[in-house]
Design a protein around this motif. Structure first.
Motif, short mmCIF file in Angstrom:
data_model
loop_
_atom_site.label_atom_id
_atom_site.label_comp_id
_atom_site.label_asym_id
_atom_site.label_seq_id
_atom_site.Cartn_x
_atom_site.Cartn_y
_atom_site.Cartn_z
N LEU A 125 27.73 32.66 69.30
CA LEU A 125 28.37 32.76 68.32
C LEU A 125 29.92 32.66 68.29
O LEU A 125 30.55 33.36 69.14
N VAL A 126 30.68 31.66 67.80
CA VAL A 126 32.02 31.58 68.01
C VAL A 126 32.63 31.43 66.44
O VAL A 126 32.63 31.10 65.42
N TRP A 127 33.55 32.46 66.52
CA TRP A 127 34.79 32.51 65.52
C TRP A 127 35.96 31.83 65.80
O TRP A 127 36.56 32.42 66.80
N GLN A 128 36.25 30.85 65.25
CA GLN A 128 37.72 29.98 65.61
C GLN A 128 38.45 29.93 64.62
O GLN A 128 38.30 29.35 63.37
N GLU A 129 39.88 30.53 64.69
CA GLU A 129 40.93 30.01 63.74
C GLU A 129 41.66 28.86 64.18
O GLU A 129 41.99 28.97 65.36
N ALA B 17 29.94 44.61 69.18
CA ALA B 17 29.18 43.62 69.71
C ALA B 17 28.38 44.01 70.91
O ALA B 17 27.70 43.32 71.60
N SER B 18 28.66 45.14 71.50
CA SER B 18 27.73 45.49 72.75
C SER B 18 26.30 45.63 72.45
O SER B 18 25.58 45.60 73.25
N SER B 19 25.99 45.84 70.78
CA SER B 19 24.63 45.76 70.30
C SER B 19 23.77 44.62 70.56
O SER B 19 22.56 44.34 70.67
N PHE B 20 24.83 43.35 70.96
CA PHE B 20 23.85 41.96 70.98
C PHE B 20 23.18 41.64 72.24
O PHE B 20 22.56 40.67 72.17
N GLY B 21 23.59 42.49 73.28
CA GLY B 21 22.89 42.14 74.57
C GLY B 21 23.64 41.13 75.39
O GLY B 21 22.89 40.87 76.48
N GLY B 22 24.93 40.84 74.98
CA GLY B 22 25.57 39.87 75.83
C GLY B 22 26.96 40.26 75.97
O GLY B 22 27.59 41.17 74.92
N PRO B 23 27.92 39.63 76.46
CA PRO B 23 29.22 39.89 76.58
C PRO B 23 29.92 39.13 75.26
O PRO B 23 29.48 38.27 74.82
N SER B 24 31.10 39.82 75.08
CA SER B 24 32.15 39.00 74.12
C SER B 24 33.41 39.02 74.53
O SER B 24 33.77 39.51 75.53
N ASP B 25 34.09 37.90 74.13
CA ASP B 25 35.58 37.55 74.59
C ASP B 25 36.17 37.17 73.61
O ASP B 25 36.02 36.31 72.46
#
Length: 376
Positions: free
Chosen positions: A319-323, A346-354
């Protein structure tokens, strides 16, 4: 005095009924279990096999043979007019144990045997007034008995079906209760985390209250979405994001676009994603792309297989949020409330976030495990 006694009796009767209820239920269960062992009753809820049908008819013939033997054995001791004495119980026993059709078979055999040997003139199928009367009486009594037996079998089938439906309802109720308990714990844990984060970053009590109100409102919108999904609606990813952004005055259009397949989320993901998108939308309105004319936000998602180092073949969602087209972006000098909230949720999604603070606009990427975020 009499009114006082009647009041005590009235109070005592419900208590006595509550005491007797478990014993009556236990006795009822034992009776149902006992009847379920008989082929006649079991066949009302389960289709009998060919082997079971063969055994039922053979045992029915055995009952009929015993009735014939016993009738011959006691014939010398009976006065005239009792040709069906042993055949009545044989037919009823057959129907009760093996069902209506074996009982009808034994009814015909009993009528023929009695007509030939035990109805005058004997050893003949001549239809006299006496033999006709005896046969009609026999068929009338057997018809009434088998009719009552058929009603009993039908009532048993209804009771068994009601028990199954009750067990299914109780199981569903238990499942719903466990799910509500689980969601309440998640909701309380999320609320506790919000309070801790807000306390850490708020400067004044008024700012703390304002932040908490906004985040709790976002959670409320996500819970409304969840409630709709429980009543046949859909907790879709697109709808979850829109539900979080609508309180900010944002709707899908020129300044907010979506691109991705239809994905139904589970309950905990809807709440976490709503809080994240509400925070990102709030920051976009204050400092990001939506704070100026022409600024836009593009939200996209796609499913893909995980990279080998993350586990080959694992189904993931990006999932990408882009401004875009907003004011120049500079990385923050310290980690604020928004970054803390996004990272923690986002830690509950099971993957890294950036979070990428690119000069052209903020880009936030979430990597999600499908089995962690999608509804089963």
């Amino acid at each position: 005095m009499r009114n006082h006694r009647e009041t005590r009796r009235t109070r005592r009767e419900p208590a006595e009924r509550r005491v007797r209820a478990p014993h009556l239920a236990e006795r009822d269960n034992r009776l149902v279990q006992l009847l379920s062992r008989l082929p006649a009753f079991r066949s009302t809820t389960e289709m009998p096999t060919r082997r079971e049908l063969t055994a039922a008819y053979l045992l029915s013939l055995l009952i009929e043979a015993i009735a014939v033997i016993v009738r011959f054995a006691i014939d010398d001791y009976l006065p005239p007019g009792f040709p069906y004495l042993t055949f009545f119980p044989a037919v009823i026993l057959t129907g009760f144990c093996f069902g209506i059709y074996p009982a009808l078979m034994n009814t015909v055999i009993s009528a023929l045997v009695a007509w030939w040997w035990f109805i005058t003139p004997g050893e003949s199928f001549v239809l006299t007034l006496q033999s006709l009367t005896a046969l009609l009486f026999f068929f009338l009594v057997i018809g009434i008995d088998l009719g009552l037996l058929q009603l009993l079998l039908a009532a048993y089938a209804v009771q068994v079906q009601a028990r199954k439906e009750l067990a299914s309802t109780l199981q569903l109720q238990q499942l719903v209760s466990e799910e509500v308990d689980h969601r309440m714990k998640n909701l309380l844990a999320t609320t506790s985390g919000l309070i801790s984060l807000s306390q850490r970053h708020a400067q004044t009590p008024q700012q703390l209250g304002s932040q908490l109100r906004q985040r709790i409102q976002a959670m409320g919108h996500s819970i409304n979405l969840l409630r709709g999904s429980l009543h046949g609606g859909k907790a879709d990813l697109r709808e979850a994001i829109l539900a979080a952004l609508e309180p900010l005055g944002l709707a899908e259009g020129d300044r907010l676009s979506f691109d991705g397949p239809k994905l139904n989320l589970n309950g905990s993901t809807v709440i976490s994603l709503s809080l994240i998108c509400h925070e990102l939308g709030t920051n976009a309105l204050k400092y990001g792309a939506l704070s100026v004319e022409g600024g836009r936000i593009a939200v996209s998602w796609r499913r893909h297989s995980a990279a080998p180092e993350a586990g080959e073949g694992e189904d993931m969602i990006e999932l990408v949020w882009q401004e875009r087209d907003g004011p120049p972006v500079e990385p923050p000098t310290r980690q604020g409330f928004g970054t803390d909230l996004v990272t923690r949720m986002a830690s509950s999604f099971g993957g890294p976030s950036d979070l990428d603070y690119a000069p052209t606009g903020l880009i936030v990427r979430f990597s999600m495990r499908s089995d962690s975020v999608l509804a089963s």
